[in-house]
Design an enzyme around this catalytic site. Sequence first.
Site, PDB file in Angstrom:
ATOM      1  N   HIS A 173      75.777   6.245  53.580  1.00 45.91           N
ATOM      2  CA  HIS A 173      75.708   5.974  52.136  1.00 45.91           C
ATOM      3  C   HIS A 173      75.218   7.256  51.486  1.00 45.91           C
ATOM      4  O   HIS A 173      74.021   7.567  51.537  1.00 45.91           O
ATOM      5  CB  HIS A 173      74.730   4.828  51.844  1.00 45.91           C
ATOM      6  CG  HIS A 173      75.140   3.534  52.475  1.00 45.91           C
ATOM      7  ND1 HIS A 173      76.216   2.810  52.031  1.00 45.91           N
ATOM      8  CD2 HIS A 173      74.620   2.841  53.517  1.00 45.91           C
ATOM      9  CE1 HIS A 173      76.341   1.720  52.766  1.00 45.91           C
ATOM     10  NE2 HIS A 173      75.393   1.704  53.677  1.00 45.91           N
ATOM     11  N   ASN A 186      72.594   0.956  64.777  1.00 49.26           N
ATOM     12  CA  ASN A 186      73.122   1.414  63.486  1.00 49.26           C
ATOM     13  C   ASN A 186      71.980   1.728  62.520  1.00 49.26           C
ATOM     14  O   ASN A 186      71.009   0.964  62.418  1.00 49.26           O
ATOM     15  CB  ASN A 186      73.971   0.257  62.912  1.00 49.26           C
ATOM     16  CG  ASN A 186      74.765   0.633  61.685  1.00 49.26           C
ATOM     17  OD1 ASN A 186      75.492   1.625  61.686  1.00 49.26           O
ATOM     18  ND2 ASN A 186      74.636  -0.163  60.617  1.00 49.26           N
ATOM     19  N   GLU A 240      79.401   2.618  57.380  1.00 50.51           N
ATOM     20  CA  GLU A 240      79.268   2.042  56.033  1.00 50.51           C
ATOM     21  C   GLU A 240      79.475   3.091  54.947  1.00 50.51           C
ATOM     22  O   GLU A 240      78.777   3.097  53.927  1.00 50.51           O
ATOM     23  CB  GLU A 240      77.876   1.417  55.862  1.00 50.51           C
ATOM     24  CG  GLU A 240      77.487   0.459  56.968  1.00 50.51           C
ATOM     25  CD  GLU A 240      76.129  -0.207  56.761  1.00 50.51           C
ATOM     26  OE1 GLU A 240      75.575  -0.128  55.651  1.00 50.51           O
ATOM     27  OE2 GLU A 240      75.634  -0.816  57.730  1.00 50.51           O
ATOM     28  N   GLU A 275      68.924  -0.655  61.401  1.00 46.63           N
ATOM     29  CA  GLU A 275      67.835  -0.097  60.579  1.00 46.63           C
ATOM     30  C   GLU A 275      66.447  -0.415  61.111  1.00 46.63           C
ATOM     31  O   GLU A 275      65.553  -0.769  60.347  1.00 46.63           O
ATOM     32  CB  GLU A 275      67.958  -0.610  59.130  1.00 46.63           C
ATOM     33  CG  GLU A 275      69.277  -0.247  58.482  1.00 46.63           C
ATOM     34  CD  GLU A 275      69.390  -0.709  57.030  1.00 46.63           C
ATOM     35  OE1 GLU A 275      68.476  -1.413  56.560  1.00 46.63           O
ATOM     36  OE2 GLU A 275      70.374  -0.345  56.368  1.00 46.63           O
ATOM     37  N   ASP A 287      80.074   5.277  51.888  1.00 51.04           N
ATOM     38  CA  ASP A 287      80.444   5.295  50.468  1.00 51.04           C
ATOM     39  C   ASP A 287      79.842   6.558  49.865  1.00 51.04           C
ATOM     40  O   ASP A 287      78.758   6.984  50.240  1.00 51.04           O
ATOM     41  CB  ASP A 287      80.072   4.032  49.670  1.00 51.04           C
ATOM     42  CG  ASP A 287      78.704   3.461  49.951  1.00 51.04           C
ATOM     43  OD1 ASP A 287      77.777   4.235  50.249  1.00 51.04           O
ATOM     44  OD2 ASP A 287      78.542   2.237  49.841  1.00 51.04           O
TER      45      ASP A 287
HETATM   46  C1  XIL Z   1      74.230  -4.927  51.928  1.00 49.99           C
HETATM   47  C2  XIL Z   1      75.372  -5.632  51.245  1.00 49.99           C
HETATM   48  O1  XIL Z   1      76.307  -4.688  50.791  1.00 49.99           O
HETATM   49  C3  XIL Z   1      74.865  -6.442  50.096  1.00 49.99           C
HETATM   50  O2  XIL Z   1      75.911  -7.145  49.481  1.00 49.99           O
HETATM   51  C4  XIL Z   1      73.789  -7.385  50.620  1.00 49.99           C
HETATM   52  O3  XIL Z   1      73.244  -8.078  49.622  1.00 49.99           O
HETATM   53  C5  XIL Z   1      72.696  -6.601  51.277  1.00 49.99           C
HETATM   54  O4  XIL Z   1      73.230  -5.844  52.315  1.00 49.99           O
HETATM   55  N1  XIL Z   1      72.831  -1.225  55.076  1.00 49.99           N
HETATM   56  C6  XIL Z   1      73.401  -2.227  55.809  1.00 49.99           C
HETATM   57  C7  XIL Z   1      74.204  -3.257  55.146  1.00 49.99           C
HETATM   58  O5  XIL Z   1      73.328  -2.198  57.054  1.00 49.99           O
HETATM   59  O6  XIL Z   1      74.157  -4.488  55.798  1.00 49.99           O
HETATM   60  C8  XIL Z   1      73.785  -3.419  53.708  1.00 49.99           C
HETATM   61  O7  XIL Z   1      74.690  -4.301  53.086  1.00 49.99           O
HETATM   62  C9  XIL Z   1      73.779  -2.084  53.000  1.00 49.99           C
HETATM   63  C10 XIL Z   1      72.802  -1.148  53.656  1.00 49.99           C
END
Ligand code: XIL
Length: 383
Positions: free
Chosen positions: A271, A235, A301, A192, A303
């Site tokens: 996401h 990423n 990631e 990010e 969802d």
């Molecule tokens: C999130 C986790 O799910 C949480 O439990 C934590 O508190 C914060 O991070 N993008 C990412 C992940 O790259 O590392 C993040 O994960 C969600 C968004």
Amino acid sequence: MNHGRNWPILLCKIGESEVLYKWNRRLWRYSLLSVVLLLLVTGSLVGCGGSGVPEEPLFDTSDPSVLRDLADQHGIGIGAAVISSLLIEEQYADTLAEHFNMIVAEYEMKWDPIQLTQGSFDFSGGDALVDFAEANGMKVRGHALVWHQATPDWVTNGSWTNDELMDIIKNHVTAVSQHYQGKIVAWDVANEALSDQSPYGLRGDSPFTKLGQDYIDEAFRAAHLVDPDALLFYNDYGVEGMNGKAQSMYNMVVGMLDRGVPIHGVGLQMHITTDGYPLTNRFEENVKRFTDLGLEVHITEADVRIRIPSSQTSRNLQAQVYHDLMAACLRNPKVTAFLTWGFTDNHSWVPDFFNGYGDALLFDKNYAKKQAYYGLQAALKGE
Ligand code: XIL
């Protein structure tokens, strides 16, 4: 008299007087209409689709084939983000081992848990995940070496010169890559780093941005030096379809390749909601331009969040999105892993982070397979 407010009383007194009776007939009609409307609304909320008949699940639920076996046949990783402290829960651990061939640490390989204090390293959480993966024949993705979040105060708030901060980054990346050398198939080296705002350059709220693109290049070089077999990924989120941020990521990655920086893949976080993005925004075309560069793509990631309480209708739509995403991934052989951010709705960051949303994953709170699971299963079966 406010009849609206006194409906219940009037309804109880039907027939008491002519005037009241007329009012009551009208009220009956209104009431009946409201009841019908209410049924329609609640019907669609609880999954009756407005017809009074509960909507059927979209995908066949009779095939017991597990995702990991199907994914193995395609040579693709199917994974989930995991929290090591939950592995003592039998159902959590068993479900994970049965259905997935890959895991990633949801938290425990980030900078905070590993090097909260400068020079003192704690690998216990990540090690527990690696041990679990080894015991169950699973691969491990590493997440994340350099990120503006989950980074300790001593890094973020220290008054470091640029050279000092660069050394701090390189030391951390080297130590962590060294510790896990040979155990991680792919590292998210930088996570990010890009801004959400046009022109989508390096984000303004990162302590690392003052070093410019160099910090990303150097982090990749440091990781590659100690673990040359690990695939190294950039990423990010919001870069799944064709848009300005994805273009900026593309330009960045092309620049890295031109400079000989050892980058092997990009991670698309995914996401998303059920609105169809990024499928409606040329997802495959976006993926292809990265794989055309010789890079791998991981969905890192995923969802697919829906409004809670969810309905059969919204869960079907969610399953369709999961299905279509996986099907699109399988059409490109350089998409080599598909990971969800968690796997049970019992443990998911979604309700905490996206107000009013939840039920985003493949298993429900009781670890029962959801339609989302069967959507992925169908795609992996070529259906
Ligand atoms: C999130 C986790 O799910 C949480 O439990 C934590 O508190 C914060 O991070 N993008 C990412 C992940 O790259 O590392 C993040 O994960 C969600 C968004």
